[in-house]
Design a protein around this motif. Structure first.
Motif, PDB file in Angstrom:
ATOM      1  N   LYS A  52       0.917  -1.168  -0.076  1.00  0.00           N
ATOM      2  CA  LYS A  52      -0.004  -0.084  -0.005  1.00  0.00           C
ATOM      3  C   LYS A  52       0.808   1.245  -0.007  1.00  0.00           C
ATOM      4  N   THR A  53       1.737   1.454   1.009  1.00  0.00           N
ATOM      5  CA  THR A  53       2.745   2.360   0.990  1.00  0.00           C
ATOM      6  C   THR A  53       3.499   2.467  -0.158  1.00  0.00           C
ATOM      7  N   THR A  54       3.927   1.419  -0.885  1.00  0.00           N
ATOM      8  CA  THR A  54       4.924   1.703  -1.884  1.00  0.00           C
ATOM      9  C   THR A  54       4.079   2.328  -3.217  1.00  0.00           C
ATOM     10  N   PHE A  97       1.407  11.496   5.849  1.00  0.00           N
ATOM     11  CA  PHE A  97       2.472  10.428   5.886  1.00  0.00           C
ATOM     12  C   PHE A  97       1.848   9.365   6.928  1.00  0.00           C
ATOM     13  N   GLN A  98       2.412   8.235   7.043  1.00  0.00           N
ATOM     14  CA  GLN A  98       1.995   7.064   7.839  1.00  0.00           C
ATOM     15  C   GLN A  98       2.593   7.541   9.257  1.00  0.00           C
ATOM     16  N   SER A  99       3.572   8.088   9.479  1.00  0.00           N
ATOM     17  CA  SER A  99       4.186   8.674  10.581  1.00  0.00           C
ATOM     18  C   SER A  99       4.242  10.146  10.054  1.00  0.00           C
ATOM     19  N   ALA A 173      -3.351   9.664   1.591  1.00  0.00           N
ATOM     20  CA  ALA A 173      -3.150   9.496   3.237  1.00  0.00           C
ATOM     21  C   ALA A 173      -2.841   8.004   3.501  1.00  0.00           C
ATOM     22  N   ASP A 174      -2.046   7.799   4.342  1.00  0.00           N
ATOM     23  CA  ASP A 174      -1.509   6.547   4.765  1.00  0.00           C
ATOM     24  C   ASP A 174      -1.714   6.418   5.995  1.00  0.00           C
ATOM     25  N   GLU A 175      -2.906   5.589   6.402  1.00  0.00           N
ATOM     26  CA  GLU A 175      -3.181   5.207   7.633  1.00  0.00           C
ATOM     27  C   GLU A 175      -3.580   6.596   8.541  1.00  0.00           C
TER      28      GLU A 175
HETATM   29 MG   LIG Z   1       2.116   1.024   4.848  1.00  0.00          MG
END
Ligand SMILES: [Mg+2]
Ligand SMILES: Nc1ncnc2c1ncn2[C@@H]1O[C@H](COP(=O)(O)OP(=O)(O)OP(=O)(O)O)[C@@H](O)[C@H]1O
Length: 228
Positions: A52-54, A97-99, A173-175
């Motif tokens: 997913k992030t990729t 970002f995820q973080s 949006a990542d998580e």
């Molecule tokens: Mg991810």
């Protein structure tokens, strides 16, 4: 087929291979093809490590596919060169970002104004747009606070304000609701849905069925392949 060519996100046979320790290779994405239309809000779901992030990194122009093509607002990322790719990313993309990646030494206002400073907008416009973005996430009263003085939900909302302040056509949006209580989750989903209703295109990587249910459709990705 002009309508198809104008889809803000087009991924055609994209493969992403990372080198791994020991000289091996990891195929993080394997011949992925998809399109997202303007104003759609799409969930990206699947197991951890599925890609997913990729995929978000490719669609955001942060990374290039090893094979295949990714188009952002009609521009094929791998043909642009560094300068044009940076400009495309700066003007067309907003990323949560995820973080969260807020700059810890900068206050809320300074974090949110960053995309507009990169665009060299005039001061008065920056002030107006930052306040409007902060108001849209109900964080205008904390403009002077440092990230360390905010709750997790508030940090998340500031990250969203920063991702939307320059009115990009695509928001990734990542998580965005990970580790948030249900009230904060609902707030973030409402903000993202409002953006989509205004015509912005939203892609949300998530493990949350509730987030996915707020989206127009869900793309499942597992072992680097789209499975549904
Ligand atoms: Mg991810
Ligand atoms: N920079 C990198 N270098 C090497 N391998 C990577 C890199 N980034 C991701 N990977 C690998 O690619 C695969 C897909 O990772 P990715 O981060 O896209 O998964 P994900 O679906 O976002 O997972 P999660 O739900 O845990 O966030 C994983 O096997 C991961 O270890």
């Amino acid at each position: 087929m002009l309508a198809q060519r104008c889809d803000p996100i087009r991924v055609a046979g994209a493969t992403k291979i990372y080198p791994a320790p020991g000289g091996t290779l990891i195929t993080a994405l394997d011949s992925v093809s998809l399109r997202v239309r303007a104003g759609e809000m799409v969930a990206l779901m699947g197991p951890s490590g599925g890609g997913k992030t990729t995929l978000l990194n490719l669609v955001g122009g942060i990374d290039l596919p090893t094979r295949g093509e990714v188009s952002i607002d009609g521009c094929i990322t791998s043909t642009l060169g560094d300068d044009r790719l940076t400009r495309l990313r700066r003007d067309h993309i907003g990323i949560i970002f995820q973080s969260f990646n807020l700059l810890t030494a900068w206050n809320v206002f300074e974090n949110v104004e960053l995309p507009l400073r990169l665009q060299r907008k005039p001061h008065a416009e920056i002030y107006r747009r930052v306040l409007s973005a902060l108001e849209s996430v109900s964080m205008d009263h904390k403009a002077d606070a440092l990230p360390s003085e905010l709750s997790g939900g508030e940090v998340q909302r500031v990250a969203i304000a920063r991702a939307i302040v320059h009115q990009p056509s695509i928001v990734l949006a990542d998580e965005p609701t990970g580790n948030l209580d249900s009230r904060n989750q609902d707030t973030i989903l409402r903000i993202l849905s409002e953006l989509a209703a205004k015509g912005q295109t939203i892609v949300v990587a998530t493990h949350s069925p509730k987030v996915a249910m707020s989206c127009n459709r869900t793309i499942y990705i597992e072992d680097g392949r789209v499975t549904g």
